[in-house]
Design a protein around this motif. Structure first.
Motif, mmCIF file in Angstrom:
data_model
loop_
_atom_site.group_PDB
_atom_site.id
_atom_site.type_symbol
_atom_site.label_atom_id
_atom_site.label_comp_id
_atom_site.label_asym_id
_atom_site.label_seq_id
_atom_site.Cartn_x
_atom_site.Cartn_y
_atom_site.Cartn_z
ATOM 1 N N LEU A 7 5.565 -9.785 -4.592
ATOM 2 C CA LEU A 7 6.332 -10.041 -3.374
ATOM 3 C C LEU A 7 7.821 -9.778 -3.598
ATOM 4 O O LEU A 7 8.505 -9.218 -2.735
ATOM 5 C CB LEU A 7 6.107 -11.483 -2.921
ATOM 6 N N ILE A 8 8.340 -10.168 -4.754
ATOM 7 C CA ILE A 8 9.748 -9.908 -5.069
ATOM 8 C C ILE A 8 10.005 -8.410 -5.117
ATOM 9 O O ILE A 8 11.022 -7.925 -4.604
ATOM 10 C CB ILE A 8 10.124 -10.565 -6.421
ATOM 11 N N HIS A 9 9.085 -7.662 -5.717
ATOM 12 C CA HIS A 9 9.245 -6.199 -5.800
ATOM 13 C C HIS A 9 9.291 -5.585 -4.403
ATOM 14 O O HIS A 9 10.131 -4.718 -4.122
ATOM 15 C CB HIS A 9 8.085 -5.608 -6.605
ATOM 16 N N VAL A 10 8.410 -6.037 -3.515
ATOM 17 C CA VAL A 10 8.388 -5.522 -2.141
ATOM 18 C C VAL A 10 9.691 -5.877 -1.427
ATOM 19 O O VAL A 10 10.257 -5.049 -0.696
ATOM 20 C CB VAL A 10 7.175 -6.092 -1.382
ATOM 21 N N ALA A 11 10.199 -7.092 -1.643
ATOM 22 C CA ALA A 11 11.458 -7.500 -1.010
ATOM 23 C C ALA A 11 12.612 -6.623 -1.468
ATOM 24 O O ALA A 11 13.472 -6.222 -0.663
ATOM 25 C CB ALA A 11 11.749 -8.973 -1.335
ATOM 26 N N GLU A 12 12.650 -6.295 -2.747
ATOM 27 C CA GLU A 12 13.722 -5.448 -3.273
ATOM 28 C C GLU A 12 13.620 -4.032 -2.722
ATOM 29 O O GLU A 12 14.645 -3.401 -2.410
ATOM 30 C CB GLU A 12 13.660 -5.447 -4.802
ATOM 31 N N LEU A 13 12.403 -3.531 -2.575
ATOM 32 C CA LEU A 13 12.223 -2.199 -1.975
ATOM 33 C C LEU A 13 12.649 -2.199 -0.514
ATOM 34 O O LEU A 13 13.277 -1.252 -0.030
ATOM 35 C CB LEU A 13 10.759 -1.758 -2.101
ATOM 36 N N TYR A 14 12.299 -3.258 0.185
ATOM 37 C CA TYR A 14 12.669 -3.354 1.593
ATOM 38 C C TYR A 14 14.184 -3.397 1.768
ATOM 39 O O TYR A 14 14.735 -2.809 2.709
ATOM 40 C CB TYR A 14 12.034 -4.606 2.196
ATOM 41 N N ALA A 15 14.865 -4.065 0.837
ATOM 42 C CA ALA A 15 16.317 -4.187 0.933
ATOM 43 C C ALA A 15 17.015 -2.838 0.851
ATOM 44 O O ALA A 15 18.090 -2.654 1.432
ATOM 45 C CB ALA A 15 16.836 -5.107 -0.181
ATOM 46 N N ILE A 16 16.420 -1.891 0.134
ATOM 47 C CA ILE A 16 17.048 -0.563 0.022
ATOM 48 C C ILE A 16 16.411 0.453 0.957
ATOM 49 O O ILE A 16 16.750 1.642 0.914
ATOM 50 C CB ILE A 16 16.993 -0.035 -1.421
ATOM 51 N N GLY A 17 15.479 -0.006 1.802
ATOM 52 C CA GLY A 17 14.927 0.886 2.818
ATOM 53 C C GLY A 17 13.700 1.667 2.409
ATOM 54 O O GLY A 17 13.236 2.512 3.172
ATOM 55 N N LEU A 18 13.154 1.415 1.237
ATOM 56 C CA LEU A 18 12.004 2.201 0.785
ATOM 57 C C LEU A 18 10.683 1.644 1.299
ATOM 58 O O LEU A 18 9.799 2.397 1.694
ATOM 59 C CB LEU A 18 11.970 2.253 -0.743
ATOM 60 N N PHE A 19 10.537 0.374 1.313
ATOM 61 C CA PHE A 19 9.252 -0.205 1.710
ATOM 62 C C PHE A 19 8.937 0.078 3.164
ATOM 63 O O PHE A 19 7.815 0.436 3.508
ATOM 64 C CB PHE A 19 9.252 -1.708 1.451
ATOM 65 N N ALA A 20 9.936 -0.063 4.042
ATOM 66 C CA ALA A 20 9.704 0.167 5.465
ATOM 67 C C ALA A 20 9.278 1.599 5.721
ATOM 68 O O ALA A 20 8.406 1.875 6.528
ATOM 69 C CB ALA A 20 10.959 -0.162 6.264
ATOM 70 N N GLU A 21 9.892 2.547 4.997
ATOM 71 C CA GLU A 21 9.560 3.950 5.191
ATOM 72 C C GLU A 21 8.144 4.252 4.727
ATOM 73 O O GLU A 21 7.451 5.090 5.292
ATOM 74 C CB GLU A 21 10.554 4.826 4.419
ATOM 75 N N GLN A 22 7.682 3.550 3.712
ATOM 76 C CA GLN A 22 6.335 3.790 3.215
ATOM 77 C C GLN A 22 5.281 3.318 4.201
ATOM 78 O O GLN A 22 4.204 3.896 4.302
ATOM 79 C CB GLN A 22 6.134 3.059 1.883
ATOM 80 N N HIS A 23 5.575 2.233 4.952
ATOM 81 C CA HIS A 23 4.549 1.608 5.766
ATOM 82 C C HIS A 23 4.717 1.844 7.266
ATOM 83 O O HIS A 23 3.817 1.523 8.026
ATOM 84 C CB HIS A 23 4.517 0.104 5.483
ATOM 85 N N ALA A 24 5.847 2.396 7.681
ATOM 86 C CA ALA A 24 6.060 2.648 9.097
ATOM 87 C C ALA A 24 5.190 3.809 9.564
ATOM 88 O O ALA A 24 4.925 4.735 8.813
ATOM 89 C CB ALA A 24 7.530 2.967 9.361
ATOM 90 N N PRO A 25 4.689 3.779 10.783
ATOM 91 C CA PRO A 25 3.885 4.888 11.296
ATOM 92 C C PRO A 25 4.707 6.169 11.343
ATOM 93 O O PRO A 25 5.855 6.162 11.772
ATOM 94 C CB PRO A 25 3.484 4.419 12.701
ATOM 95 N N MET A 26 4.095 7.257 10.887
ATOM 96 C CA MET A 26 4.814 8.538 10.805
ATOM 97 C C MET A 26 4.736 9.281 12.139
ATOM 98 O O MET A 26 4.017 10.267 12.297
ATOM 99 C CB MET A 26 4.223 9.384 9.674
ATOM 100 N N THR A 27 5.440 8.802 13.132
ATOM 101 C CA THR A 27 5.479 9.451 14.429
ATOM 102 C C THR A 27 6.890 9.902 14.716
ATOM 103 O O THR A 27 7.851 9.223 14.377
ATOM 104 C CB THR A 27 5.017 8.502 15.552
ATOM 105 N N VAL A 28 7.031 11.065 15.327
ATOM 106 C CA VAL A 28 8.345 11.599 15.666
ATOM 107 C C VAL A 28 8.423 11.753 17.177
ATOM 108 O O VAL A 28 7.620 12.475 17.770
ATOM 109 C CB VAL A 28 8.574 12.967 14.990
#
Length: 416
Positions: A332-353
């Motif tokens: 959970l800490i690792h995911v929080a740190e990724l989210y803080a720099i914007g990486l986690f959200a990009e991995q899990h957000a739907p890829m729609t343009v």
């Protein structure tokens, strides 16, 4: 009813003596509570009460020694001064051996009484300040609002004050090592060595060297079941020596019961830890702690990176609360740190343009910008450590350097 604003509790069945001691102590500014029948008084004493107990050895309904046992069980560090007549001195000496602070023999010299009360109260006040400091440190480091976590913080604070051996078990990432380090940091051994040793299969352990290195400190051993029974017995013998010079904490994935049932732990060690074994619960058993832990480490990472704090949206919160978290708090800490720099959200957000009627950049240019941003975020997070960045992005170091050269990225700009 016990009044916690008082700082001296007088227990004696002689009302004249009670009044005499009370007057003397009140003249010195103490807040004094008297008690002639102490049968239920111990249960009324609040936890962490800053006070001193003066107790007569001979009482009509319960002996002073029995009452002392109850007080010690309630709070082993609560100062108790026993009062005795000349013929009862042996009982008072026995009380001191049991844990009483001291004893006073009748007739009591007023200056002696005041001196002992002052010394005991000063010691108790210092102890309570230390307990408060311990709880503050634990609250800062052990995040969560579940009943289990609140109880765990108080349990760790109590365990930090005593030197009994401990057995901490639970799933990976539940905080076993973290708990062991804080038990050392908050204890009287904090300036002595902290020695961590992980037992591995078919690996020799130089136990005598470990015991030599950890003198007066804390020895933390993980996976004790990999040690041969002879070495386990040697360790148990070292703990049984009077005046043992170290504290032992064992960490395990399995419960103590499982280890003894499968004959992976010696009976000597089993009985040493039988009453001091604690399970650290996984996140799936305390879901109310997930969001506080996540937000705490997002805030911490944003502060470290000098970024504005980012709050999780409802979709992300739902995602966090529905995961099983096999890696528990570490994951959970690792995911929080990724989210803080914007990486986690990009991995899990739907890829729609979304479609736009206005002019947009060519696809290759958008891909290049996205790739550059991914590499830069990873470099920020890992502070320019190329090996860590390559591992996280699952890309060979040589290929990563080529991509960095393509985007004019220099790793030295990301090192702290």
């Amino acid at each position: 009813m016990f009044n916690p604003t008082y700082n001296v509790l007088l227990i004696d069945d002689d009302l004249d003596i009670l009044e005499s001691y009370q007057d003397l102590l009140q003249q010195e500014g103490y807040q004094v509570m008297t008690c002639a029948d102490p049968m239920d008084i111990v249960a009324q004493i609040p936890q962490n009460w800053i006070g001193v107990i003066l107790c007569d050895v001979l009482l009509p309904t319960i002996s002073g020694l029995q009452l002392l046992d109850q007080i010690i069980q309630h709070d082993a560090h609560l100062p108790v001064i026993m009062i005795t007549g000349h013929g009862d001195v042996p009982m008072a000496v026995e009380a001191v051996k049991k844990g009483a602070t001291n004893f006073l023999e009748k007739p009591i010299a007023p200056e002696n009484l005041l001196q002992q009360v002052a010394q005991a109260l000063e010691k108790r006040t210092t102890l309570m300040k230390n307990r408060q400091w311990q709880l503050e440190k634990l609250t800062e480091s052990f995040i969560g609002q579940s009943e289990w976590m609140m109880a765990m913080r108080h349990q760790l604070q109590k365990l930090a004050d005593i030197d009994v051996p401990l057995f901490l078990w639970g799933e990976t990432g539940t905080g076993r090592y973290h708990s062991a380090t804080y038990l050392h940091k908050l204890s009287a051994r904090q300036n002595a060595p902290f020695v961590y040793y992980e037992c591995l299969p078919q690996t020799d352990c130089n136990l005598d060297r470990l015991l030599e290195d950890v003198q007066q400190g804390t020895l933390v051993v993980k996976n004790i079941h990999y040690l041969p029974q002879t070495i386990q017995q040697h360790l148990a013998n070292a703990l049984n020596i009077e005046g043992c010079a170290f504290r032992l904490i064992l960490l395990s994935d399995s419960s103590l019961l499982t280890l003894i049932q499968t004959q992976q732990i010696s009976s000597e060690l089993y009985y040493l830890f039988l009453h001091t074994q604690f399970e650290l619960l996984p996140l799936k058993k305390r879901p109310s702690d997930i969001l506080p832990i996540f937000c705490h480490y997002v805030h911490k990472s944003c502060a470290r990176l000098n970024k504005d704090d980012v709050e999780p949206n409802k979709k992300l919160i739902q995602y966090l609360l529905t995961q099983t978290w096999p890696g528990n708090v570490k994951e959970l800490i690792h995911v929080a740190e990724l989210y803080a720099i914007g990486l986690f959200a990009e991995q899990h957000a739907p890829m729609t343009v979304p479609l736009k009627t206005t002019q947009i950049k060519p696809l290759d240019e958008q891909i290049n910008e996205y790739e550059k941003q991914i590499i830069e975020d990873a470099l920020i997070f890992y502070q320019g450590r190329i090996n860590d960045v390559a591992t996280y992005l699952n890309i060979p170091r040589k290929k990563l350097y080529l991509r960095m050269k393509k985007h004019h990225i220099d790793k030295k700009h990301y090192k702290c």
